[in-house]
Motif scaffolding. Structure first.
Motif, PDB file in Angstrom:
ATOM      1  N   THR A 175      -3.978   3.780  -2.583  1.00  0.00           N
ATOM      2  CA  THR A 175      -3.287   2.639  -1.984  1.00  0.00           C
ATOM      3  C   THR A 175      -3.102   1.567  -3.035  1.00  0.00           C
ATOM      4  OG1 THR A 175      -4.300   3.120   0.157  1.00  0.00           O
ATOM      5  CG2 THR A 175      -3.365   0.927  -0.122  1.00  0.00           C
ATOM      6  N   THR A 180      -0.227  -2.047   2.012  1.00  0.00           N
ATOM      7  CA  THR A 180      -0.616  -0.739   2.534  1.00  0.00           C
ATOM      8  C   THR A 180       0.165   0.408   1.907  1.00  0.00           C
ATOM      9  OG1 THR A 180       0.965  -0.965   4.364  1.00  0.00           O
ATOM     10  CG2 THR A 180      -1.295  -1.737   4.759  1.00  0.00           C
ATOM     11  N   THR A 182       1.323   3.473  -0.261  1.00  0.00           N
ATOM     12  CA  THR A 182       0.659   4.599  -0.923  1.00  0.00           C
ATOM     13  C   THR A 182       1.376   4.887  -2.233  1.00  0.00           C
ATOM     14  OG1 THR A 182      -0.005   5.552   1.186  1.00  0.00           O
ATOM     15  CG2 THR A 182       0.023   7.033  -0.725  1.00  0.00           C
TER      16      THR A 182
END
Length: 406
Positions: A175, A180, A182
């Motif tokens: 992360t 948030t 990825t």
């Protein structure tokens, strides 16, 4: 007595005739356009003739080799050594002279970038004296073709190494440092030890790199200057170009145009936040704010000297009046991003816009009044640094060298 005098006159006459008969062949090595050539490429000369090599721009050699190994110096053979010539030189080019001793073939090549994909010899920069005619076993055409084959092999090896599945080095995901999103996990850098030869200098270097990074051989002993324009007269929120490939000793010269921008080091995982060490201390380089008037014609610059080949990430830490950030609008820059990997420049820019763009959630503030960076700016609208500043940077290392205000 008469015979002795006549003999002396005859001897002198023969010597004079020999001197008059000797020819001088002028060979142009390279040229102002950067051509990797000897011109002419081949000549036929008699004993006593002189071959004068005239060295033009860049940095070339005339180094004796052999038909069997066109790009390898001949043991005990002749060599001019490197002859560096500035790009703006227009006359008084350096020369090197070879006197032909017999009618045997002489083979020469340029040693610049030897044994690398950029080999001048491998690109066909070869020369011959008294080679065989076309169609013979030792023709110039065959000699040059052998050099080009060596170059093709070097280029293929380099391509194979750089494309040695760089994506396989990037395994797993993580992360981003905020938000948030990825992202591909950072690969483990490879500690590499190599002997580097540039011009007449040679040294051993130890550096951290990644599969697909440039090789560590500088373009020259002094390096090249790569200019990057920051901002623009029409309010552009850009670095131009926005990503570059640089070699050790190259200098990234940021030239700041209208408005008030910075060039601030960050990381791939936190594109709009100043680079920090594992303890949370700011360690990244920073130009400081560089305010430039709308009618300016003289622009401040800030220099970063590259010391290795690992990726380096930059952004502008300025905000707009509405609070949105220049970084969130995609005002980012990279050096030596591995374009064949998932952590390439486009991914970096996209992450900056995702994490800090107008519609981003959980974005990080790029405002920082902390000290500890290079440059003299403070706050998002800090006073600019001086006309020019310089810094040295080891790419991939988590430390900064202070900028020197000139």
């Amino acid at each position: 007595m008469f015979f002795s005098a006549a003999a002396a006159r005859l001897s002198f006459g023969l010597a004079l005739a020999s001197a008059v008969a000797a020819k001088v062949y002028d060979i142009q090595v390279g040229d102002a356009s950067g051509s990797l050539t000897y011109s002419p490429e081949a000549i036929f000369a008699n004993p006593g003739d002189q071959v004068v090599f005239h060295f033009h721009q860049k940095n070339h050699t005339a180094t004796q080799s052999s038909f069997a190994a066109p790009c390898s110096p001949l043991a005990g053979g002749l060599s001019s050594g490197f002859m560096p010539v500035p790009a703006n030189q227009t006359d008084n080019f350096p020369t090197w002279t070879v006197t032909v001793q017999d009618t045997k073939p002489l083979w020469f090549h340029c040693e610049q970038a030897a044994n690398t994909a950029a080999s001048h010899c491998g690109k066909g920069m070869v020369f011959a004296v008294n080679c065989g005619p076309d169609g013979s076993a030792n023709s110039f055409t065959s000699f040059k073709q052998a050099a080009l084959q060596i170059g093709a092999q070097l280029q293929a090896s380099a391509a194979a190494a750089s494309s040695a599945a760089p994506a396989t080095q990037y395994t797993g995901y993580t992360t981003a440092d905020y938000g948030t999103a990825t992202i591909p996990a950072e690969p483990t850098p490879v500690l590499t030890t190599e002997t580097v030869t540039v011009e007449t200098s040679s040294w051993v270097t130890v550096y951290s790199s990644y599969i697909g990074s440039p090789d560590p051989t500088p373009s020259s002993v002094s390096g090249s200057v790569i200019k990057v324009v920051v901002g623009g007269a029409n309010g552009e929120l850009t670095f131009s170009p926005d990503h570059v490939e640089a070699k050790p000793r190259d200098v990234i010269q940021f030239e700041f145009h209208q408005k008030n921008h910075t060039a601030t080091q960050s990381s791939f995982a936190a594109p709009c936040v100043r680079l920090k060490d594992t303890s949370g201390n700011i360690v990244g380089l920073d130009s400081g704010f560089m305010p430039v008037a709308a009618d300016a014609t003289d622009f401040p610059v800030w220099n970063v000297t590259v010391n290795d080949t690992a990726p380096l990430w930059f952004y502008c830490r300025q905000h707009k009046p509405d609070g949105s950030s220049h970084c969130g609008d995609g005002m980012v820059f990279a050096v030596n991003a591995v374009e064949e990997s998932p952590r390439n420049f486009s991914a970096f820019k996209g992450l900056a816009q995702t994490l800090n763009g107008t519609n981003a959630t959980g974005s990080a503030s790029t405002n920082s009044n902390s000290s500890g960076s290079s440059g003299s700016g403070s706050g998002n609208n800090g006073a600019g640094a001086g006309k020019a500043a310089s810094a040295a940077l080891s790419l991939g290392a988590l430390f900064a060298a202070a900028a020197v205000l000139l």
